[in-house]
Design a protein around this motif. Structure first.
Motif, mmCIF file in Angstrom:
data_model
loop_
_atom_site.group_PDB
_atom_site.id
_atom_site.type_symbol
_atom_site.label_atom_id
_atom_site.label_comp_id
_atom_site.label_asym_id
_atom_site.label_seq_id
_atom_site.Cartn_x
_atom_site.Cartn_y
_atom_site.Cartn_z
ATOM 1 N N ALA A 57 45.485 38.244 36.084
ATOM 2 C CA ALA A 57 45.450 37.347 36.977
ATOM 3 C C ALA A 57 45.737 37.668 38.408
ATOM 4 O O ALA A 57 46.987 38.221 38.496
ATOM 5 N N ALA A 58 45.029 37.825 39.684
ATOM 6 C CA ALA A 58 45.581 37.842 40.566
ATOM 7 C C ALA A 58 45.172 36.703 41.676
ATOM 8 O O ALA A 58 44.061 36.611 41.570
ATOM 9 N N ALA A 59 46.172 36.293 42.501
ATOM 10 C CA ALA A 59 45.827 35.211 43.342
ATOM 11 C C ALA A 59 45.203 35.549 44.435
ATOM 12 O O ALA A 59 45.742 36.482 45.203
ATOM 13 N N PRO A 60 44.097 35.097 44.766
ATOM 14 C CA PRO A 60 43.116 35.525 46.077
ATOM 15 C C PRO A 60 44.200 34.695 47.188
ATOM 16 O O PRO A 60 44.771 33.909 47.127
ATOM 17 N N PRO A 61 43.954 35.415 48.480
ATOM 18 C CA PRO A 61 44.900 35.234 49.721
ATOM 19 C C PRO A 61 43.896 34.063 50.128
ATOM 20 O O PRO A 61 42.749 33.799 49.980
ATOM 21 N N LEU A 64 40.585 34.024 51.982
ATOM 22 C CA LEU A 64 39.298 34.398 51.268
ATOM 23 C C LEU A 64 38.150 33.465 51.350
ATOM 24 O O LEU A 64 37.021 33.795 51.265
ATOM 25 N N ARG A 65 38.584 32.210 51.040
ATOM 26 C CA ARG A 65 37.632 31.289 50.823
ATOM 27 C C ARG A 65 36.749 31.229 52.260
ATOM 28 O O ARG A 65 35.519 31.280 52.203
ATOM 29 N N ARG A 67 36.682 33.246 54.637
ATOM 30 C CA ARG A 67 35.881 34.670 55.080
ATOM 31 C C ARG A 67 34.426 34.412 54.015
ATOM 32 O O ARG A 67 33.504 34.924 54.620
ATOM 33 N N VAL A 68 34.547 34.007 52.760
ATOM 34 C CA VAL A 68 33.415 33.991 52.086
ATOM 35 C C VAL A 68 32.257 33.234 52.758
ATOM 36 O O VAL A 68 31.096 33.593 52.635
ATOM 37 N N TYR B 13 33.145 28.943 45.111
ATOM 38 C CA TYR B 13 34.116 29.866 45.238
ATOM 39 C C TYR B 13 35.351 29.414 44.555
ATOM 40 O O TYR B 13 36.089 29.971 43.905
ATOM 41 N N TYR B 21 38.045 37.771 42.208
ATOM 42 C CA TYR B 21 39.021 38.202 42.870
ATOM 43 C C TYR B 21 39.970 39.072 41.822
ATOM 44 O O TYR B 21 40.214 40.502 42.013
ATOM 45 N N SER B 22 40.487 38.555 40.846
ATOM 46 C CA SER B 22 41.137 39.451 39.728
ATOM 47 C C SER B 22 40.177 40.544 39.179
ATOM 48 O O SER B 22 40.888 41.591 38.866
ATOM 49 N N ARG B 31 44.028 45.522 47.176
ATOM 50 C CA ARG B 31 43.856 43.974 47.289
ATOM 51 C C ARG B 31 42.821 43.699 48.572
ATOM 52 O O ARG B 31 41.894 42.995 48.621
ATOM 53 N N GLU B 35 39.022 41.872 48.378
ATOM 54 C CA GLU B 35 38.735 40.771 49.283
ATOM 55 C C GLU B 35 37.178 41.018 49.478
ATOM 56 O O GLU B 35 36.308 40.149 49.793
ATOM 57 N N ALA B 39 33.688 38.848 48.828
ATOM 58 C CA ALA B 39 33.013 38.194 49.956
ATOM 59 C C ALA B 39 31.567 39.006 49.798
ATOM 60 O O ALA B 39 30.521 38.115 49.886
ATOM 61 N N ASP B 104 50.242 34.182 33.365
ATOM 62 C CA ASP B 104 49.221 34.473 34.396
ATOM 63 C C ASP B 104 49.743 33.766 35.793
ATOM 64 O O ASP B 104 50.870 33.005 35.449
ATOM 65 N N GLU B 107 47.315 29.112 37.327
ATOM 66 C CA GLU B 107 45.872 28.854 37.410
ATOM 67 C C GLU B 107 45.579 27.522 37.697
ATOM 68 O O GLU B 107 46.076 26.551 37.266
ATOM 69 N N ARG B 116 40.870 32.598 29.477
ATOM 70 C CA ARG B 116 41.561 34.100 29.396
ATOM 71 C C ARG B 116 42.118 34.137 28.121
ATOM 72 O O ARG B 116 42.180 35.242 27.745
#
Lengths: 246, 182
Positions: A57-61, A64-65, A67-68, B13, B21-22, B31, B35, B39, B104, B107, B116
């Motif tokens: 798991a990686a937390a999006p910056p 990003l939302r 930007r999308v 999203y 993203y993960s 990273r 991104e 996108a 994690d 979440e 997961r």
């Protein structure tokens, strides 16, 4: 690698996208005629798709939302917005309500999705019709006001589409057995009915009515009539207004 | 885009962004690249939404497929595959996927966490050599032949491991995850 069992062993690596090009081509030819292998591939694909959830798991910056959304605004859906966005929106809604584990719910999701889709399409179509009828440079408008205070009404006459949109405010619903009727009046001629309508409890109504072709009224007026409407007004109108730009 | 479009895409999203993203980070390992990948992938999904066929899988699976493909394209385009591989190989034993015990990041959605965990558990049940070839294929985009070369194992061994591992994965996921509604 010509027998069925030999092909069958390729279903898993095929679903993982791990076959070399030549093997993949051969297997795809076999898939075209083998329902058993297609079913295998489908099952393995579901397992392969689940691997996305195995990524650490990686937390999006936070940005990003936005930007999308920003990048999506620059590109239009290829198939046209009207078909594209209800699919996505419907999909998002369905997934939100239906799925704990979205990967294994095709049947339920499909049913719900078509229901949601139909509802959204209908809503979108009527909203599109309404907005399209009003937002047009050729549309004429008329503001109707009572002699005293409220109610008020604004009309939009879209000649190109043959539509009249009526927006009423602060007009109490007609009494039981009665209805409101909208008239188009050309000076020196009998009023022509544009249709009947009623307001909701809050006194508002937004109604789209068909406009008679070839009619260029000077005035419009609203009367209260027996349910079903009348061929000609039976009362003095309580709302009257002049058409502009028609 | 209208406000309604924004809302629809925003919902997508919110629902899938963290997973995608993960996945992008796991493949591209950068990273900033992740991104861009997310996108791009959501933009592509947005433009081609009419091609989405709910009969072939869920929205999440569809988005993950697009994201994985964009991520592998980007890694290949930058010739970074060798580097990613070297790093992957350096993490021997750990593998490319999340260790089951690792906590994690917080979440937003319990269900995703549960999913997961189920996937992590199913993967953890596999013998390490089987899990390894599957992860190499999925997260680095290597073919069986390339995996065999990378691991210096016979191609037949890699094929057998991949097939056996995928069969177990398919069966345990099918057992763990209900097919019908909640």
């Amino acid at each position: 690698m010509t027998d069925h069992q030999g092909y069958r062993e390729l279903a898993a690596p095929y679903a993982l996208d791990a076959l070399a090009a030549a093997e993949r081509t051969a297997f795809e030819e076999h898939l075209a005629e083998c329902a058993a292998c297609r079913a295998d591939v489908q099952a393995f694909r579901e397992a392969a798709a689940a691997l996305a959830l195995a990524a650490p798991a990686a937390a999006p910056p936070p940005g990003l939302r936005e930007r999308v959304l920003r990048e999506a605004r620059r590109g239009r859906p290829l198939a046209g917005r009207r078909t594209a966005w209800p699919w996505l929106a419907a999909a998002a809604v369905v997934v939100a309500v239906a799925a704990s584990y979205g990967y294994w719910r095709e049947r339920t999701a499909r049913d719900e999705m078509s229901t949601v889709l139909v509802a959204m399409r209908a809503r979108l179509d009527s909203a599109d019709r309404l907005v399209g009828a009003i937002l047009d440079s050729t549309v004429g408008t008329a503001d109707l006001a009572a002699t005293g205070k409220a109610p008020t009404m604004r009309l939009y006459w879209n000649r190109a589409r043959g539509l009249v949109v009526l927006a009423a405010f602060d007009l109490p619903p007609a009494p039981s057995g009665r209805t409101y009727q909208l008239w188009a009046i050309k000076k020196g001629q009998n009023p022509v009915s544009l249709g009947t309508f009623n307001t909701a409890a809050g006194g508002r109504a937004v109604v789209t009515l068909p406009a008679p072709a070839g009619l260029k009224p000077d005035l419009s007026a609203v009367t209260e009539e027996p349910a079903g409407g009348s061929p000609q007004p039976t009362q003095q109108p309580f709302l009257v207004g002049t058409w502009q730009g028609i | 885009m209208t406000a309604r479009d924004d809302r629809a895409l925003g919902e997508l999203y919110d629902r899938h962004g963290a997973t995608l993203y993960s996945l992008a980070v796991a493949i591209a390992r950068e990273r900033a690249d992740a991104e861009e990948i997310v996108a791009d992938a959501l933009g592509q999904a947005w433009r081609t939404a009419s091609q989405f066929d709910p009969g072939r899988g869920s929205v999440g699976a569809w988005l993950a497929t697009i994201t994985r493909s964009r991520a592998l394209d980007l890694v290949r385009a930058r010739g970074r595959r060798a580097r990613a591989l070297a790093r992957a190989a350096g993490e021997s034993g750990e593998g490319l996927s999340a260790p089951l015990a690792a906590a994690d990041a917080p979440e937003r959605r319990v269900e995703r966490q549960e999913a997961r965990q189920l996937v992590g558990r199913s993967l953890a049940e596999l013998p390490e050599p089987q899990r390894r070839v599957i992860e190499l294929a999925y997260f680095t985009g290597l073919t069986q032949t390339e995996i065999a070369a990378e691991l210096r194992e016979p191609l037949g061994t890699v094929k057998t491991r991949m097939r056996a591992g995928m069969e177990k994965l398919r069966d345990s996921l099918a057992r763990l995850l209900p097919r019908e509604g909640p």
